[in-house]
Enzyme design. Structure first.
Site, PDB file in Angstrom:
ATOM      1  CG  HIS A  41       9.060   1.437  12.326  1.00  0.00           C
ATOM      2  ND1 HIS A  41       8.985   0.150  12.000  1.00  0.00           N
ATOM      3  CD2 HIS A  41       8.519   1.722  13.435  1.00  0.00           C
ATOM      4  CE1 HIS A  41       8.836  -0.374  13.274  1.00  0.00           C
ATOM      5  NE2 HIS A  41       8.723   0.485  13.927  1.00  0.00           N
TER       6      HIS A  41
ATOM      7  CG  ASN B  45      11.927   1.737   6.943  1.00  0.00           C
ATOM      8  OD1 ASN B  45      11.444   1.196   6.034  1.00  0.00           O
ATOM      9  ND2 ASN B  45      12.233   1.505   8.257  1.00  0.00           N
TER      10      ASN B  45
ATOM     11  CB  SER C 146      -0.940   0.072   1.107  1.00  0.00           C
ATOM     12  OG  SER C 146      -0.263   0.247   2.237  1.00  0.00           O
TER      13      SER C 146
ATOM     14  NE  ARG D 293      15.133 -10.075   2.510  1.00  0.00           N
ATOM     15  CZ  ARG D 293      15.070 -11.428   2.905  1.00  0.00           C
ATOM     16  NH1 ARG D 293      16.126 -11.713   3.445  1.00  0.00           N
ATOM     17  NH2 ARG D 293      14.029 -12.194   3.121  1.00  0.00           N
TER      18      ARG D 293
HETATM   19  C1  GRF Z   1       3.884  -0.815   6.662  1.00  0.00           C
HETATM   20  O1  GRF Z   1       2.831  -0.515   8.026  1.00  0.00           O
HETATM   21  C2  GRF Z   1       5.236  -0.147   6.793  1.00  0.00           C
HETATM   22  O2  GRF Z   1       5.142   1.106   7.704  1.00  0.00           O
HETATM   23  C3  GRF Z   1       5.822  -1.508   7.544  1.00  0.00           C
HETATM   24  O3  GRF Z   1       5.221  -2.508   6.872  1.00  0.00           O
HETATM   25  C4  GRF Z   1       3.898  -2.285   6.438  1.00  0.00           C
HETATM   26  C5  GRF Z   1       3.956  -2.570   4.932  1.00  0.00           C
HETATM   27  O4  GRF Z   1       2.609  -2.316   4.548  1.00  0.00           O
HETATM   28  N1  GRF Z   1       7.037  -1.329   7.498  1.00  0.00           N
HETATM   29  P1  GRF Z   1       2.434  -1.915   2.822  1.00  0.00           P
HETATM   30  O5  GRF Z   1       3.022  -3.178   2.083  1.00  0.00           O
HETATM   31  O6  GRF Z   1       2.981  -0.762   2.401  1.00  0.00           O
HETATM   32  O7  GRF Z   1       0.940  -1.969   2.722  1.00  0.00           O
END
Ligand code: GRF
Length: 208
Positions: free
Chosen positions: A115, A113, A18, A97
């Site tokens: 988070h 990144n 997403s 990863r």
């Molecule tokens: C998100 O919550 C991101 O912050 C975390 O993993 C999830 C991935 O969601 N690191 P998507 O694949 O972007 O929908």
């Protein structure tokens, strides 16, 4: 704007995608007008993000770590694709990863990144569950530069959200997701405009 002033971005993702899709749609709508998404890299077999990226018209590569004898060899293969596409920066978007030295050295301060917590609280997996279990009343999202430690590099942008006593892990995941998308787009816009300057652990935003 001339083509050459666009930041050539690779997106790394592992699953649903997403955040990757939010970035691509912000490029399409003109919200990320300085970004050229040239490649998506996925480390998981048949992850939904691969199909979504292809539908969105971005080349998507599945590169599986288990097919390499070491992390270094795996990352060097990725690097050869990044060089071929003249990638200048990398956005990790649900890439499950730890990035290793080969990629970090090739892209110093050029990997970011997202988070789903207010770092340094709740790094690693299941950040939303960690927030619920801890009982915090406020959580949020963090976009940061990537270094060799997990969820650790200098913070670019954070946004927060109140946690209600009724929240569950699932509801928090759902409520944080739009905030992730919004925050990532804002941070990537800053990066692509050259507005971010790292000074020690701090990221200074210069005015546009
Ligand atoms: C998100 O919550 C991101 O912050 C975390 O993993 C999830 C991935 O969601 N690191 P998507 O694949 O972007 O929908």
């Amino acid at each position: 704007m001339p083509e050459s002033s666009l930041l050539r971005l690779a997106i790394f993702a592992s699953g649903r995608g997403s955040n990757a899709m939010a970035i691509l749609s912000a490029v399409r709508s003109g919200k990320l007008s300085r970004i050229d998404p040239v490649l998506l890299v996925c480390d998981r077999e048949n992850a939904p993000v691969l199909e979504k990226a292809r539908e969105a018209g971005i080349p998507a590569l599945q590169i599986l770590p288990k097919e390499f004898s070491s992390k270094d060899e795996y990352e060097r293969r990725i690097l050869s694709h990044l060089r071929e596409k003249k990638v200048e920066a990398i956005a990790l978007a649900g890439y499950m990863r730890l990035v290793g030295p080969s990629l970090i050295e090739a892209y110093p301060d050029r990997i970011v990144n997202i988070h789903p917590s207010l770092l340094p609280a709740f790094p690693g997996l299941h950040a939303q569950k960690q927030a619920i279990d801890y009982g915090v009343r406020v959580t949020g999202v963090t976009v940061h530069f990537v270094d060799l430690q997990m969820d650790h590099g200098p913070v670019i942008l954070q946004k927060c959200l109140s946690v209600s006593p009724e929240d569950t892990e699932e509801s928090l995941v759902e409520r944080l997701l739009p905030l992730e998308h919004e925050t990532y787009i804002e941070a990537l816009d800053g990066l692509s405009r050259g507005l971010l300057k790292i000074s020690g652990r701090r990221v200074v935003w210069r005015p546009d």
